[in-house]
Design a protein around this motif. Sequence first.
Motif, PDB file in Angstrom:
ATOM      1  N   SER A  11       0.851  -1.188   0.000  1.00 52.24           N
ATOM      2  CA  SER A  11       0.000   0.000   0.000  1.00 52.24           C
ATOM      3  C   SER A  11       0.894   1.247   0.000  1.00 52.24           C
ATOM      4  O   SER A  11       2.076   1.187   0.363  1.00 52.24           O
ATOM      5  CB  SER A  11      -0.896   0.016   1.241  1.00 52.24           C
ATOM      6  OG  SER A  11      -0.121   0.267   2.402  1.00 52.24           O
ATOM      7  N   ALA A  12       0.283   2.358  -0.381  1.00 55.21           N
ATOM      8  CA  ALA A  12       1.019   3.621  -0.375  1.00 55.21           C
ATOM      9  C   ALA A  12       1.522   3.930   1.033  1.00 55.21           C
ATOM     10  O   ALA A  12       2.647   4.423   1.210  1.00 55.21           O
ATOM     11  CB  ALA A  12       0.133   4.749  -0.907  1.00 55.21           C
ATOM     12  N   GLY A  13       0.716   3.630   2.042  1.00 52.79           N
ATOM     13  CA  GLY A  13       1.125   3.853   3.429  1.00 52.79           C
ATOM     14  C   GLY A  13       2.322   3.014   3.826  1.00 52.79           C
ATOM     15  O   GLY A  13       3.234   3.497   4.505  1.00 52.79           O
ATOM     16  N   GLU A  14       2.332   1.742   3.415  1.00 51.41           N
ATOM     17  CA  GLU A  14       3.481   0.866   3.705  1.00 51.41           C
ATOM     18  C   GLU A  14       4.741   1.395   3.032  1.00 51.41           C
ATOM     19  O   GLU A  14       5.815   1.401   3.631  1.00 51.41           O
ATOM     20  CB  GLU A  14       3.213  -0.552   3.205  1.00 51.41           C
ATOM     21  CG  GLU A  14       2.209  -1.335   3.996  1.00 51.41           C
ATOM     22  CD  GLU A  14       1.947  -2.689   3.358  1.00 51.41           C
ATOM     23  OE1 GLU A  14       2.226  -3.701   4.024  1.00 51.41           O
ATOM     24  OE2 GLU A  14       1.468  -2.731   2.200  1.00 51.41           O
ATOM     25  N   ILE A  15       4.593   1.836   1.797  1.00 52.01           N
ATOM     26  CA  ILE A  15       5.736   2.381   1.061  1.00 52.01           C
ATOM     27  C   ILE A  15       6.238   3.632   1.761  1.00 52.01           C
ATOM     28  O   ILE A  15       7.446   3.801   1.987  1.00 52.01           O
ATOM     29  CB  ILE A  15       5.348   2.670  -0.401  1.00 52.01           C
ATOM     30  CG1 ILE A  15       5.034   1.364  -1.131  1.00 52.01           C
ATOM     31  CG2 ILE A  15       6.463   3.434  -1.116  1.00 52.01           C
ATOM     32  CD1 ILE A  15       4.340   1.530  -2.474  1.00 52.01           C
ATOM     33  N   ALA A  16       5.313   4.517   2.152  1.00 52.49           N
ATOM     34  CA  ALA A  16       5.678   5.771   2.816  1.00 52.49           C
ATOM     35  C   ALA A  16       6.441   5.517   4.110  1.00 52.49           C
ATOM     36  O   ALA A  16       7.315   6.311   4.482  1.00 52.49           O
ATOM     37  CB  ALA A  16       4.426   6.603   3.089  1.00 52.49           C
ATOM     38  N   GLY A  17       6.144   4.420   4.781  1.00 50.87           N
ATOM     39  CA  GLY A  17       6.833   4.079   6.023  1.00 50.87           C
ATOM     40  C   GLY A  17       8.332   3.870   5.873  1.00 50.87           C
ATOM     41  O   GLY A  17       9.069   3.889   6.856  1.00 50.87           O
ATOM     42  N   HIS A  18       8.799   3.695   4.660  1.00 52.28           N
ATOM     43  CA  HIS A  18      10.225   3.471   4.400  1.00 52.28           C
ATOM     44  C   HIS A  18      10.988   4.763   4.094  1.00 52.28           C
ATOM     45  O   HIS A  18      12.189   4.710   3.833  1.00 52.28           O
ATOM     46  CB  HIS A  18      10.404   2.498   3.228  1.00 52.28           C
ATOM     47  CG  HIS A  18       9.974   1.108   3.545  1.00 52.28           C
ATOM     48  ND1 HIS A  18      10.824   0.155   4.065  1.00 52.28           N
ATOM     49  CD2 HIS A  18       8.759   0.496   3.438  1.00 52.28           C
ATOM     50  CE1 HIS A  18      10.162  -0.976   4.242  1.00 52.28           C
ATOM     51  NE2 HIS A  18       8.912  -0.801   3.869  1.00 52.28           N
ATOM     52  N   PHE A  19      10.290   5.891   4.123  1.00 54.91           N
ATOM     53  CA  PHE A  19      10.897   7.159   3.709  1.00 54.91           C
ATOM     54  C   PHE A  19      10.673   8.239   4.751  1.00 54.91           C
ATOM     55  O   PHE A  19       9.716   8.183   5.524  1.00 54.91           O
ATOM     56  CB  PHE A  19      10.300   7.613   2.365  1.00 54.91           C
ATOM     57  CG  PHE A  19      10.588   6.659   1.247  1.00 54.91           C
ATOM     58  CD1 PHE A  19      11.757   6.764   0.509  1.00 54.91           C
ATOM     59  CD2 PHE A  19       9.702   5.638   0.950  1.00 54.91           C
ATOM     60  CE1 PHE A  19      12.035   5.866  -0.507  1.00 54.91           C
ATOM     61  CE2 PHE A  19       9.969   4.739  -0.075  1.00 54.91           C
ATOM     62  CZ  PHE A  19      11.141   4.851  -0.800  1.00 54.91           C
ATOM     63  N   THR A  20      11.545   9.238   4.737  1.00 59.01           N
ATOM     64  CA  THR A  20      11.401  10.380   5.629  1.00 59.01           C
ATOM     65  C   THR A  20      10.662  11.531   4.961  1.00 59.01           C
ATOM     66  O   THR A  20      10.365  12.520   5.614  1.00 59.01           O
ATOM     67  CB  THR A  20      12.772  10.884   6.107  1.00 59.01           C
ATOM     68  OG1 THR A  20      13.574  11.207   4.971  1.00 59.01           O
ATOM     69  CG2 THR A  20      13.481   9.828   6.952  1.00 59.01           C
ATOM     70  N   VAL A  21      10.359  11.399   3.671  1.00 56.97           N
ATOM     71  CA  VAL A  21       9.619  12.443   2.963  1.00 56.97           C
ATOM     72  C   VAL A  21       8.132  12.335   3.313  1.00 56.97           C
ATOM     73  O   VAL A  21       7.680  11.323   3.864  1.00 56.97           O
ATOM     74  CB  VAL A  21       9.822  12.355   1.424  1.00 56.97           C
ATOM     75  CG1 VAL A  21      11.283  12.543   1.067  1.00 56.97           C
ATOM     76  CG2 VAL A  21       9.300  11.044   0.872  1.00 56.97           C
ATOM     77  N   THR A  22       7.360  13.363   3.002  1.00 61.35           N
ATOM     78  CA  THR A  22       5.937  13.373   3.313  1.00 61.35           C
ATOM     79  C   THR A  22       5.191  12.326   2.492  1.00 61.35           C
ATOM     80  O   THR A  22       5.654  11.892   1.435  1.00 61.35           O
ATOM     81  CB  THR A  22       5.328  14.752   3.022  1.00 61.35           C
ATOM     82  OG1 THR A  22       5.397  14.992   1.609  1.00 61.35           O
ATOM     83  CG2 THR A  22       6.050  15.858   3.783  1.00 61.35           C
ATOM     84  N   ARG A  23       4.010  11.974   2.974  1.00 59.93           N
ATOM     85  CA  ARG A  23       3.162  11.038   2.211  1.00 59.93           C
ATOM     86  C   ARG A  23       2.780  11.645   0.864  1.00 59.93           C
ATOM     87  O   ARG A  23       2.645  10.927  -0.117  1.00 59.93           O
ATOM     88  CB  ARG A  23       1.914  10.675   3.005  1.00 59.93           C
ATOM     89  CG  ARG A  23       2.197   9.688   4.100  1.00 59.93           C
ATOM     90  CD  ARG A  23       0.919   9.250   4.784  1.00 59.93           C
ATOM     91  NE  ARG A  23       1.221   8.333   5.865  1.00 59.93           N
ATOM     92  CZ  ARG A  23       0.877   7.054   5.856  1.00 59.93           C
ATOM     93  NH1 ARG A  23       0.209   6.555   4.851  1.00 59.93           N
ATOM     94  NH2 ARG A  23       1.199   6.277   6.853  1.00 59.93           N
TER      95      ARG A  23
END
Length: 133
Positions: free
Chosen positions: A37-49
């Motif tokens: 999911s986009a949320g899971e992917i976002a969890g790997h980064f320090t940038v904003t969702r």
Amino acid sequence: MRLSKQPDEVSAAAILRAFSDENRRTMLELVATKEMSAGEIAGHFTVTRQAVSQHLRVLKEAGLVEERRDGRSRLYRTRADGIAILHQYFNNLWSNSLALAKEIAEAAEVNTHGDNDQGAEGESANHEQGMPG
């Protein structure tokens, strides 16, 4: 599923632009092994969702990932056709580079053998005339 057309320069250029960003390359690596999911992917980064969503949109528009809705979630995975174009591009680049390296090596070999034969004769002639070799 429909087979894709042969890659053209426009799609290869879009894919390379999308692939040029380090965050997008990391996202591709994440979704290459499993749908996320986009949320899971976002969890790997320090940038904003929002930044992650923009990166995913670029990857999707380039044909490197596909999106599937599951309720309120958007799930992403790599798109085989897009990855195949990227693979073909680098494979062609590699093959062309190897062919060029081979041509350069063969030309150097010819020049080396040719220079040695002529160089020895030229050196003998110069030595006989009292010229430094």
